[in-house]
Motif scaffolding. Structure first.
Motif, PDB file in Angstrom:
ATOM      1  N   ASP A   3       1.033  -1.303  -0.091  1.00  0.00           N
ATOM      2  CA  ASP A   3       0.299   0.320  -0.289  1.00  0.00           C
ATOM      3  C   ASP A   3       1.194   1.329  -0.173  1.00  0.00           C
ATOM      4  O   ASP A   3       1.955   1.473   0.136  1.00  0.00           O
ATOM      5  CB  ASP A   3      -0.983   0.296   1.914  1.00  0.00           C
ATOM      6  CG  ASP A   3      -2.049  -1.094   1.312  1.00  0.00           C
ATOM      7  OD1 ASP A   3      -2.462  -1.740   0.060  1.00  0.00           O
ATOM      8  OD2 ASP A   3      -2.287  -0.724   2.448  1.00  0.00           O
ATOM      9  N   ASP A  63      -0.386   3.843   1.821  1.00  0.00           N
ATOM     10  CA  ASP A  63      -0.275   4.850   2.939  1.00  0.00           C
ATOM     11  C   ASP A  63       0.809   4.247   4.302  1.00  0.00           C
ATOM     12  O   ASP A  63       0.217   5.352   5.309  1.00  0.00           O
ATOM     13  CB  ASP A  63      -1.576   4.502   3.257  1.00  0.00           C
ATOM     14  CG  ASP A  63      -2.440   3.550   3.416  1.00  0.00           C
ATOM     15  OD1 ASP A  63      -1.069   2.262   3.281  1.00  0.00           O
ATOM     16  OD2 ASP A  63      -3.071   2.697   3.670  1.00  0.00           O
ATOM     17  N   SER A  94       0.988   2.064   5.804  1.00  0.00           N
ATOM     18  CA  SER A  94       0.535   0.958   7.321  1.00  0.00           C
ATOM     19  C   SER A  94       1.626  -0.221   6.740  1.00  0.00           C
ATOM     20  O   SER A  94       1.658  -0.598   7.991  1.00  0.00           O
ATOM     21  CB  SER A  94      -1.208   0.269   6.015  1.00  0.00           C
ATOM     22  OG  SER A  94      -2.140   1.450   6.297  1.00  0.00           O
ATOM     23  N   ARG A 125      -3.180   4.221   9.188  1.00  0.00           N
ATOM     24  CA  ARG A 125      -2.323   5.640   8.154  1.00  0.00           C
ATOM     25  C   ARG A 125      -2.662   6.432   8.492  1.00  0.00           C
ATOM     26  O   ARG A 125      -3.566   6.458   9.772  1.00  0.00           O
ATOM     27  CB  ARG A 125      -2.913   5.288   6.549  1.00  0.00           C
ATOM     28  CG  ARG A 125      -4.848   5.396   6.848  1.00  0.00           C
ATOM     29  CD  ARG A 125      -5.571   6.530   5.280  1.00  0.00           C
ATOM     30  NE  ARG A 125      -5.522   5.557   4.634  1.00  0.00           N
ATOM     31  CZ  ARG A 125      -4.876   5.248   2.963  1.00  0.00           C
ATOM     32  NH1 ARG A 125      -4.088   6.600   3.145  1.00  0.00           N
ATOM     33  NH2 ARG A 125      -5.522   4.722   2.057  1.00  0.00           N
TER      34      ARG A 125
HETATM   35 MG   LIG Z   1      -4.008   1.258   3.779  1.00  0.00          MG
END
Ligand SMILES: [Mg+2]
Ligand SMILES: Nc1nc2c(ncn2[C@@H]2O[C@H](COP(=O)(O)OP(=O)(O)OP(=O)(O)O)[C@@H](O)[C@H]2O)c(=O)[nH]1
Length: 241
Positions: free
Chosen positions: A93, A95, A97, A210
């Protein structure tokens, strides 16, 4: 040299895009990055084009015309990676994470321990999730137990989206037949690899919610996963995986 590429799907990730790309390229291992952007209104892909000046020959961009879901973005990215000769293909991802530093641990699991698929797993050693509200942790944790019950697949984190695949796995899974687009996509990929008897290992990671940008989670993504798992099991019975 190992040919490894990290596929990162993006939709409105302008607040994360610089940092995530810089983070991957600051690692010792020589990863390439493919961003699959769905014409984000916030200009994510424009920013990637600018960054391509700095990271020539390592940073690639594929832009689609409209938001079409994470699953189809990955399938698109996998096909691109296969046609460009990569040996190791990652899902991650944008973000944060997933900690980009863990890419090297996933690569190690495949390249040195002979795994075909290495999953960055939140639940292989307890519950390693930071900053998610309790209901989200519970939902995700019980989703994995539900998947295990229905499919019999012995994986602790069935919806994980931080993964390293060897290219032969992606070649053997018929990507054109992947049906799902949200969490169910993650389950479907693992199940198809499992049915084909690839060696799957879980590498414990810490997953952090996030802090920038917006989540794209929705009710329809959850519904797709709940019913999708049953559909996958039925398709397995009819030998359609
Ligand atoms: Mg995410
Ligand atoms: N290209 C593309 N990327 C997407 C789409 N939906 C989500 N993404 C990206 O996929 C990654 C995971 O999406 P998230 O919104 O973080 O979904 P999530 O991880 O389930 O939810 P949160 O972590 O709670 O935000 C991020 O990099 C998103 O930008 C989509 O339809 N198209």
């Amino acid at each position: 040299m190992l040919k490894a590429i990290v596929v990162i799907p993006t939709y409105n990730e302008i607040e994360n895009i610089d940092n995530i790309i810089d983070a991957v390229f600051s690692l010792e291992s020589h990863f390439h990055v493919l961003i699959v952007d769905d014409n984000s209104p916030d200009g994510t892909s424009k920013r990637v084009e600018e960054l391509q000046q700095k990271y020539m020959d390592r940073l690639f961009l594929s832009t689609r015309t409209k938001k079409s879901g994470l699953g189809t973005a990955y399938v698109h990215g996998f096909k691109w990676a296969l046609s460009h000769g990569y040996e190791y293909v990652f899902e991650m991802d944008a973000d944060f994470s997933h900690n980009p530093k863990d890419l090297e641990r996933l690569l190690f699991a495949c390249a040195s321990s002979n795994a075909d698929v290495a999953i960055g797993s939140r639940y292989s050693t307890g519950v390693n999730v930071v900053n998610w509200p309790l209901n989200r942790v519970l939902m995700s944790y019980f989703a994995s137990i539900y998947v295990k019950m229905i499919t019999g697949m012995k994986i602790h984190d069935a919806t994980a989206g931080f993964i390293c695949y060897r290219r032969n796995v992606l070649e053997k899974i018929n990507l054109d037949r992947i049906k799902f687009i949200g969490y169910a996509f993650q389950i479907e990929m693992k199940y198809r690899a499992y049915v084909k008897k690839f060696k799957i290992v879980e590498v414990p990671i810490i997953f952090t919610d996030r802090t920038k940008g917006q989540s794209k989670m929705s009710g329809s993504i959850i519904r797709e996963a709940v019913f999708g798992v049953i559909m996958l099991r039925v398709r397995k019975i009819f030998n359609q995986l």
